[in-house]
Design a protein around this motif. Structure first.
Motif, PDB file in Angstrom:
ATOM      1  N   MET A   1       0.843  -1.194   0.000  1.00  0.00           N
ATOM      2  CA  MET A   1       0.000   0.000   0.000  1.00  0.00           C
ATOM      3  C   MET A   1       0.881   1.248   0.000  1.00  0.00           C
ATOM      4  O   MET A   1       1.917   1.297   0.647  1.00  0.00           O
ATOM      5  CB  MET A   1      -0.904   0.010   1.242  1.00  0.00           C
ATOM      6  N   ARG A   2       0.458   2.245  -0.744  1.00  0.00           N
ATOM      7  CA  ARG A   2       1.149   3.531  -0.774  1.00  0.00           C
ATOM      8  C   ARG A   2       0.433   4.452   0.226  1.00  0.00           C
ATOM      9  O   ARG A   2      -0.728   4.836   0.013  1.00  0.00           O
ATOM     10  CB  ARG A   2       1.137   4.124  -2.183  1.00  0.00           C
ATOM     11  N   ILE A   3       1.119   4.774   1.306  1.00  0.00           N
ATOM     12  CA  ILE A   3       0.504   5.497   2.420  1.00  0.00           C
ATOM     13  C   ILE A   3       1.125   6.885   2.530  1.00  0.00           C
ATOM     14  O   ILE A   3       2.351   7.023   2.657  1.00  0.00           O
ATOM     15  CB  ILE A   3       0.703   4.737   3.741  1.00  0.00           C
ATOM     16  N   LEU A   4       0.294   7.893   2.486  1.00  0.00           N
ATOM     17  CA  LEU A   4       0.757   9.269   2.635  1.00  0.00           C
ATOM     18  C   LEU A   4       0.382   9.783   4.015  1.00  0.00           C
ATOM     19  O   LEU A   4      -0.777   9.678   4.433  1.00  0.00           O
ATOM     20  CB  LEU A   4       0.128  10.174   1.570  1.00  0.00           C
ATOM     21  N   ILE A   5       1.355  10.339   4.723  1.00  0.00           N
ATOM     22  CA  ILE A   5       1.134  10.972   6.024  1.00  0.00           C
ATOM     23  C   ILE A   5       1.492  12.447   5.891  1.00  0.00           C
ATOM     24  O   ILE A   5       2.595  12.785   5.462  1.00  0.00           O
ATOM     25  CB  ILE A   5       1.981  10.316   7.121  1.00  0.00           C
ATOM     26  N   LEU A  21       5.327   8.914  14.550  1.00  0.00           N
ATOM     27  CA  LEU A  21       5.257   8.797  13.100  1.00  0.00           C
ATOM     28  C   LEU A  21       6.512   8.142  12.532  1.00  0.00           C
ATOM     29  O   LEU A  21       6.442   7.343  11.586  1.00  0.00           O
ATOM     30  CB  LEU A  21       5.051  10.179  12.473  1.00  0.00           C
ATOM     31  N   THR A  22       7.665   8.455  13.108  1.00  0.00           N
ATOM     32  CA  THR A  22       8.920   7.870  12.635  1.00  0.00           C
ATOM     33  C   THR A  22       8.937   6.364  12.833  1.00  0.00           C
ATOM     34  O   THR A  22       9.272   5.596  11.923  1.00  0.00           O
ATOM     35  CB  THR A  22      10.113   8.510  13.366  1.00  0.00           C
ATOM     36  N   LYS A  23       8.573   5.924  14.033  1.00  0.00           N
ATOM     37  CA  LYS A  23       8.579   4.487  14.321  1.00  0.00           C
ATOM     38  C   LYS A  23       7.512   3.769  13.499  1.00  0.00           C
ATOM     39  O   LYS A  23       7.744   2.650  13.007  1.00  0.00           O
ATOM     40  CB  LYS A  23       8.357   4.245  15.804  1.00  0.00           C
ATOM     41  N   THR A  24       6.340   4.385  13.337  1.00  0.00           N
ATOM     42  CA  THR A  24       5.284   3.769  12.536  1.00  0.00           C
ATOM     43  C   THR A  24       5.736   3.604  11.091  1.00  0.00           C
ATOM     44  O   THR A  24       5.526   2.552  10.471  1.00  0.00           O
ATOM     45  CB  THR A  24       3.995   4.600  12.607  1.00  0.00           C
ATOM     46  N   ARG A  25       6.365   4.631  10.546  1.00  0.00           N
ATOM     47  CA  ARG A  25       6.865   4.519   9.174  1.00  0.00           C
ATOM     48  C   ARG A  25       7.909   3.418   9.059  1.00  0.00           C
ATOM     49  O   ARG A  25       7.904   2.638   8.096  1.00  0.00           O
ATOM     50  CB  ARG A  25       7.460   5.850   8.704  1.00  0.00           C
ATOM     51  N   GLU A  26       8.825   3.323  10.032  1.00  0.00           N
ATOM     52  CA  GLU A  26       9.852   2.284   9.990  1.00  0.00           C
ATOM     53  C   GLU A  26       9.237   0.896   9.920  1.00  0.00           C
ATOM     54  O   GLU A  26       9.659   0.048   9.125  1.00  0.00           O
ATOM     55  CB  GLU A  26      10.755   2.392  11.227  1.00  0.00           C
ATOM     56  N   VAL A  27       8.227   0.657  10.762  1.00  0.00           N
ATOM     57  CA  VAL A  27       7.600  -0.666  10.785  1.00  0.00           C
ATOM     58  C   VAL A  27       6.837  -0.912   9.482  1.00  0.00           C
ATOM     59  O   VAL A  27       6.893  -2.015   8.910  1.00  0.00           O
ATOM     60  CB  VAL A  27       6.663  -0.811  12.001  1.00  0.00           C
ATOM     61  N   LEU A  28       6.132   0.095   8.988  1.00  0.00           N
ATOM     62  CA  LEU A  28       5.396  -0.053   7.734  1.00  0.00           C
ATOM     63  C   LEU A  28       6.336  -0.389   6.580  1.00  0.00           C
ATOM     64  O   LEU A  28       6.034  -1.258   5.745  1.00  0.00           O
ATOM     65  CB  LEU A  28       4.628   1.236   7.422  1.00  0.00           C
ATOM     66  N   ASN A  32       7.035  -3.714   3.749  1.00  0.00           N
ATOM     67  CA  ASN A  32       6.990  -3.475   2.299  1.00  0.00           C
ATOM     68  C   ASN A  32       5.897  -2.503   1.858  1.00  0.00           C
ATOM     69  O   ASN A  32       5.533  -2.476   0.675  1.00  0.00           O
ATOM     70  CB  ASN A  32       6.846  -4.793   1.527  1.00  0.00           C
ATOM     71  N   HIS A  33       5.374  -1.697   2.771  1.00  0.00           N
ATOM     72  CA  HIS A  33       4.522  -0.591   2.374  1.00  0.00           C
ATOM     73  C   HIS A  33       5.408   0.580   1.928  1.00  0.00           C
ATOM     74  O   HIS A  33       6.550   0.726   2.387  1.00  0.00           O
ATOM     75  CB  HIS A  33       3.635  -0.144   3.533  1.00  0.00           C
ATOM     76  N   VAL A  34       4.885   1.398   1.046  1.00  0.00           N
ATOM     77  CA  VAL A  34       5.597   2.607   0.605  1.00  0.00           C
ATOM     78  C   VAL A  34       4.987   3.781   1.354  1.00  0.00           C
ATOM     79  O   VAL A  34       3.787   4.046   1.234  1.00  0.00           O
ATOM     80  CB  VAL A  34       5.464   2.811  -0.919  1.00  0.00           C
ATOM     81  N   VAL A  35       5.813   4.467   2.130  1.00  0.00           N
ATOM     82  CA  VAL A  35       5.308   5.525   3.005  1.00  0.00           C
ATOM     83  C   VAL A  35       5.998   6.843   2.678  1.00  0.00           C
ATOM     84  O   VAL A  35       7.227   6.916   2.600  1.00  0.00           O
ATOM     85  CB  VAL A  35       5.543   5.180   4.493  1.00  0.00           C
ATOM     86  N   PHE A 325      -2.767   1.089  13.392  1.00  0.00           N
ATOM     87  CA  PHE A 325      -2.743   2.166  12.403  1.00  0.00           C
ATOM     88  C   PHE A 325      -3.231   1.670  11.048  1.00  0.00           C
ATOM     89  O   PHE A 325      -4.072   2.299  10.391  1.00  0.00           O
ATOM     90  CB  PHE A 325      -1.323   2.725  12.288  1.00  0.00           C
ATOM     91  N   LEU A 326      -2.743   0.515  10.624  1.00  0.00           N
ATOM     92  CA  LEU A 326      -3.149  -0.053   9.339  1.00  0.00           C
ATOM     93  C   LEU A 326      -4.638  -0.381   9.311  1.00  0.00           C
ATOM     94  O   LEU A 326      -5.326  -0.128   8.319  1.00  0.00           O
ATOM     95  CB  LEU A 326      -2.333  -1.308   9.052  1.00  0.00           C
ATOM     96  N   GLN A 327      -5.130  -0.956  10.400  1.00  0.00           N
ATOM     97  CA  GLN A 327      -6.545  -1.311  10.467  1.00  0.00           C
ATOM     98  C   GLN A 327      -7.441  -0.082  10.406  1.00  0.00           C
ATOM     99  O   GLN A 327      -8.569  -0.139   9.903  1.00  0.00           O
ATOM    100  CB  GLN A 327      -6.826  -2.102  11.746  1.00  0.00           C
ATOM    101  N   ASN A 328      -6.927   1.044  10.906  1.00  0.00           N
ATOM    102  CA  ASN A 328      -7.723   2.275  10.950  1.00  0.00           C
ATOM    103  C   ASN A 328      -7.714   3.052   9.639  1.00  0.00           C
ATOM    104  O   ASN A 328      -8.582   3.898   9.411  1.00  0.00           O
ATOM    105  CB  ASN A 328      -7.210   3.197  12.054  1.00  0.00           C
ATOM    106  N   LEU A 329      -6.711   2.815   8.782  1.00  0.00           N
ATOM    107  CA  LEU A 329      -6.604   3.561   7.534  1.00  0.00           C
ATOM    108  C   LEU A 329      -7.824   3.325   6.645  1.00  0.00           C
ATOM    109  O   LEU A 329      -8.429   2.248   6.671  1.00  0.00           O
ATOM    110  CB  LEU A 329      -5.342   3.160   6.769  1.00  0.00           C
ATOM    111  N   ALA A 330      -8.146   4.326   5.849  1.00  0.00           N
ATOM    112  CA  ALA A 330      -9.279   4.227   4.923  1.00  0.00           C
ATOM    113  C   ALA A 330      -8.767   4.380   3.492  1.00  0.00           C
ATOM    114  O   ALA A 330      -8.153   5.393   3.157  1.00  0.00           O
ATOM    115  CB  ALA A 330     -10.306   5.315   5.230  1.00  0.00           C
TER     116      ALA A 330
END
Length: 350
Positions: A1-5, A21-28, A32-35, A325-330
């Protein structure tokens, strides 16, 4: 998934929002998500009034739109309510795109403290801002209930994590200071209610780690306190573990990542019974003490079990946080046509 924050809080700022946000991006990215994170560093900026260390983007809309469309996200998350957050919200609503938001900071309380603006006015704006969101992410149950009381809807849980490999029990002799050592770590700013800690009459040493606009003022007014300034992560972790009690005087934080960092270091917590501490420490009196009298909380926290503190911190992981975070994304899709009651509450564009 391509996720924009999109976030008004981003590097080089040092705060809980940026760390989250930094740690969340690292895990994403490990999954293999693109953040992509769009922060103020990409725009012309001005210092935030009363807090020059934080810079705000100036008229970012056109540039932000180009960056969003160039990235072509599958989901958009708006982390903050500042100029970038407002611009991203405008883009999404104009184009009928779903988005999620997060409630990281109790800005109405901060504003009321500094300007005496009624809370109801600020919360009306916040309801409008978050009212168009497909999900408002909040860190704790008590914060969610508080926001429901103010008329917020569609709240979703997004907890926090801690790096238990970096923050862990270590030898305490790294600090040659009279004990007990009472540590505060965080931004040195009036909003954190740090003076409630500095005013306490305590045996031992009050130690403050961090920087901020009020550092020099507090240093001059409280010469008996040791102000260590900003510390890099390695030194910061050693200071955490060297303390005897971690003191968290804030009344307006929505979580307090430093609480987890202290407990992961085997250090008990003293705090007020407010959002954040009441959710983390409240159900576990073996890891600290909460009291309306901060001095009593400090005395009550002394001697609490380092093992219990560490065990509780181990329950909070950035992986679990990122799952939420992933479960909450729309995904980007058109929202339902009816306006929410929160949106109707206040609309500055009307």
């Amino acid at each position: 998934m391509r996720i924009l924050i999109v976030s008004d809080a981003w590097h080089p700022q040092v705060n809980g929002v940026v760390r989250t946000l930094t740690k969340t991006r690292e895990v994403l990215e490990k999954r293999n998500h693109v953040v992509e994170v769009i922060g103020p560093d990409r725009f012309r900026r001005i210092p935030c009034p009363t807090y020059a260390e934080i810079e705000l983007a100036i008229l970012p809309y056109r540039s932000l739109v180009k960056q969003i469309e160039a990235f072509a996200p599958d989901a958009i998350h708006i982390a903050t309510e500042g100029p970038l957050g407002m611009a991203a919200r405008k883009y999404c609503t104009r184009n009928g795109l779903t988005f999620t938001t997060a409630y990281h900071t109790k800005f109405p309380e901060y504003i009321a403290e500094r300007t005496r603006l009624p809370l109801s006015w600020s919360y009306a704006f916040m309801r409008w801002f978050h009212g168009g969101s497909a999900g408002v992410m909040v860190a704790t149950d008590s914060l969610a209930q508080s926001l429901r009381d103010w008329g917020f809807r569609n709240l979703k849980t997004w907890s926090r994590g801690v790096d238990v490999g970096r923050f862990k029990p270590r030898p305490k002799d790294v600090l040659d200071l009279p004990r007990p050592i009472y540590l505060y770590a965080g931004r040195v700013v009036v909003d954190k209610n740090i003076e409630a800690f500095l005013k306490l009459k305590l045996d031992g040493t009050k130690l403050v780690v961090g920087t901020g606009p009020d550092l020099e003022s507090y240093r001059a007014r409280y010469p008996e306190t040791v102000f260590a300034g900003y510390l890099e992560n390695g030194h910061l972790a050693s200071y955490f573990s060297a303390a005897d009690v971690f003191v968290f005087p804030s009344l307006t934080d929505t979580f307090g990542l430093v609480l987890l960092e202290a407990m992961a270091s085997g250090v008990p917590v003293a705090a007020y019974p407010v959002t954040g501490p009441i959710d983390i420490v409240g159900p576990h009196p073996e890891v600290g003490c909460l009291d309306e009298d901060l001095g009593k909380a400090v005395q009550g926290a002394l001697g609490k079990s380092p093992e219990a503190c560490r065990a509780l911190a181990l329950q909070y992981s950035w992986d679990a946080c990122t799952d939420q975070f992933l479960q909450n994304l729309a995904p980007l899709r058109k929202p339902q046509p009816q306006a929410s009651s929160a949106t109707q509450a206040y609309d500055p564009a009307s």
